[in-house]
Design an enzyme around this catalytic site. Structure first.
Site, PDB file in Angstrom:
ATOM      1  N   ARG A  64      56.259  45.741  41.778  1.00 57.44           N
ATOM      2  CA  ARG A  64      56.151  44.654  40.953  1.00 57.44           C
ATOM      3  C   ARG A  64      55.463  43.420  41.594  1.00 57.44           C
ATOM      4  O   ARG A  64      54.396  42.857  40.957  1.00 57.44           O
ATOM      5  CB  ARG A  64      57.504  44.046  40.516  1.00 57.44           C
ATOM      6  CG  ARG A  64      58.202  44.842  39.172  1.00 57.44           C
ATOM      7  CD  ARG A  64      59.591  44.863  39.301  1.00 57.44           C
ATOM      8  NE  ARG A  64      59.755  45.766  40.362  1.00 57.44           N
ATOM      9  CZ  ARG A  64      60.313  46.846  40.387  1.00 57.44           C
ATOM     10  NH1 ARG A  64      60.005  47.591  39.370  1.00 57.44           N
ATOM     11  NH2 ARG A  64      60.474  47.657  41.309  1.00 57.44           N
ATOM     12  N   THR A  65      55.935  43.041  42.657  1.00 56.17           N
ATOM     13  CA  THR A  65      55.312  41.842  43.101  1.00 56.17           C
ATOM     14  C   THR A  65      53.758  42.136  43.638  1.00 56.17           C
ATOM     15  O   THR A  65      53.090  41.250  43.257  1.00 56.17           O
ATOM     16  CB  THR A  65      56.129  41.376  44.431  1.00 56.17           C
ATOM     17  OG1 THR A  65      57.418  41.129  44.030  1.00 56.17           O
ATOM     18  CG2 THR A  65      55.793  39.836  44.746  1.00 56.17           C
ATOM     19  N   LYS A  94      48.165  49.015  65.275  1.00 57.00           N
ATOM     20  CA  LYS A  94      47.595  49.134  66.829  1.00 57.00           C
ATOM     21  C   LYS A  94      48.350  48.123  67.589  1.00 57.00           C
ATOM     22  O   LYS A  94      47.987  47.613  68.844  1.00 57.00           O
ATOM     23  CB  LYS A  94      46.023  48.811  66.810  1.00 57.00           C
ATOM     24  CG  LYS A  94      45.218  49.534  66.013  1.00 57.00           C
ATOM     25  CD  LYS A  94      43.684  49.248  65.954  1.00 57.00           C
ATOM     26  CE  LYS A  94      42.965  49.893  64.866  1.00 57.00           C
ATOM     27  NZ  LYS A  94      41.601  49.200  64.787  1.00 57.00           N
ATOM     28  N   ARG A 115      54.506  39.717  52.070  1.00 59.25           N
ATOM     29  CA  ARG A 115      55.993  40.403  52.180  1.00 59.25           C
ATOM     30  C   ARG A 115      56.121  41.093  53.531  1.00 59.25           C
ATOM     31  O   ARG A 115      55.364  41.774  53.994  1.00 59.25           O
ATOM     32  CB  ARG A 115      56.264  41.239  51.011  1.00 59.25           C
ATOM     33  CG  ARG A 115      57.459  42.016  51.122  1.00 59.25           C
ATOM     34  CD  ARG A 115      57.826  42.896  50.006  1.00 59.25           C
ATOM     35  NE  ARG A 115      58.297  42.066  48.833  1.00 59.25           N
ATOM     36  CZ  ARG A 115      58.723  42.734  47.914  1.00 59.25           C
ATOM     37  NH1 ARG A 115      58.861  43.997  47.568  1.00 59.25           N
ATOM     38  NH2 ARG A 115      58.917  41.624  46.649  1.00 59.25           N
ATOM     39  N   HIS A 143      62.817  34.876  48.077  1.00 64.37           N
ATOM     40  CA  HIS A 143      61.700  35.545  47.022  1.00 64.37           C
ATOM     41  C   HIS A 143      61.461  34.250  46.126  1.00 64.37           C
ATOM     42  O   HIS A 143      61.786  34.737  45.026  1.00 64.37           O
ATOM     43  CB  HIS A 143      62.232  36.827  46.779  1.00 64.37           C
ATOM     44  CG  HIS A 143      61.191  37.636  45.990  1.00 64.37           C
ATOM     45  ND1 HIS A 143      60.025  37.252  45.749  1.00 64.37           N
ATOM     46  CD2 HIS A 143      61.296  39.245  45.739  1.00 64.37           C
ATOM     47  CE1 HIS A 143      59.358  38.282  45.131  1.00 64.37           C
ATOM     48  NE2 HIS A 143      60.124  39.269  45.182  1.00 64.37           N
TER      49      HIS A 143
END
Ligand code: ASP
Ligand code: CP
Length: 316
Positions: A64-65, A94, A115, A143
């Protein structure tokens, strides 16, 4: 971080925490969200953010986000650098550091949505960046854009915020959406009920903050204690990824299941919300109930993020 943000004041700012938003500035954000909804329904979108670029950097899974930020940017005429299908394909694999990754992406993009599994990572990114950072979830921390869309949804569905009784159910300890939404709701005259097993109770500092505001607060293990009274039942997933002991997760994951029998005891004018994904906490048979608001909540996420992006990129 400024004390308080309305859409116009968002220009050039990070969105790291709901603490940046005071209830007086939320109404203009919600009004802009309603406007974005009208624009999408009427025309599919606008060119407000034409030639603007957003980088979406997701170190944890998301449907969703990530998708709603991408859709929001595209419906505003902008475009997205999507690093959402696993940072294993980026140079993070890396060994590149978060600050270096951010300092690279800002050479291409006007804002970065992040996120990350670590609490405080959004702040760390903001410290490294010249462009706005939007926190799309920092571990078990916050959030904020989810909580804003949750609050918008409650207001949209029930027509008000003051005077409501909101119960949060499930993983209140690790659930970052709960942490953010609780802080926003604490600015209103609401009753809050926290329903969880002992081990998943709301963190004490947040509980003290809510109690310190003089709100009516209840803690219980049982949905039955609140179901007949609540205006909003906000159900959450047990956050498997935060557990070190998976046996403990297995014990807790099926603790609450909202089904038709539970809904039969709820008021006719209440709503059920969930930030999603659900993994068994709400029986799919509840979906047909008009009180099931969670997919409407999903759609509001795109409109709300359109409003935030317009604000942050100086076009509100
Ligand atoms: N999608 C929400 C989050 O990322 C809730 C969840 O995953 O359970 O916090
Ligand atoms: N609600 C939410 O944040 O969903 P995703 O984890 O799928 O982005």
């Amino acid at each position: 971080m400024p004390a308080s943000l309305a859409p116009r004041e968002l220009a050039g700012q990070d969105i790291l925490s709901v603490r940046q938003f005071q209830r007086d500035n939320l109404e203009p954000v919600f009004a802009l969200t309603e406007h974005m909804r009208e624009v999408v329904r009427r025309d599919g979108g606008t060119d407000l953010l034409a030639r603007r670029v957003l980088a979406a950097l997701f170190f944890e899974p998301s449907t969703r986000t990530s998708a709603s930020f991408i859709a929001a940017m595209e419906r505003l005429g902008g475009s997205v650098i999507p690093i959402t299908q696993g940072v294993q394909f980026s140079s993070v694999s890396k060994g590149e550091s978060l600050p270096d990754t951010i300092r690279t992406l800002e050479q291409y993009a006007d804002a970065i949505v992040l996120r990350h599994p670590v609490i405080g990572s959004a702040q760390e990114a903001a410290d490294a960046a010249q462009v706005p950072i939007i926190n799309a979830g920092d571990g078990a921390g916050e959030h904020p854009t989810q909580a804003l869309l949750d609050l918008f949804t409650i207001r949209d569905e029930l027509g008000k915020l003051d005077g409501l009784h909101v119960a949060m159910v499930g993983d209140l300890r690790f659930g970052r959406t709960v942490h953010s939404l609780t802080q926003l709701l604490a600015q209103y005259r609401v009753k809050l009920s926290f329903v969880s097993p002992e081990i998943l109770r709301l963190p004490l500092d947040l509980m003290n903050e809510v109690r310190g505001r003089g709100l009516a607060v209840q803690e219980t293990y049982s949905v039955a204690d609140v179901i007949g009274e609540v205006d909003v039942l906000y159900v959450t997933r047990v956050q498997k990824e935060r557990f070190t002991d998976l046996a403990q997760y297995e014990e807790l994951k099926g603790y609450y299941v909202i089904d038709e029998a539970i809904m039969a005891a709820a008021r006719r004018d209440m709503i059920v919300m969930h930030p999603l994904p659900r993994v068994g906490e709400i029986d799919p048979r509840v979906d047909a109930d008009p009180r099931a608001a969670y997919f409407r909540q999903v759609q509001n996420g795109m409109f709300l993020r359109m409003a935030l992006l317009a604000g942050v990129l100086g076009k509100a």
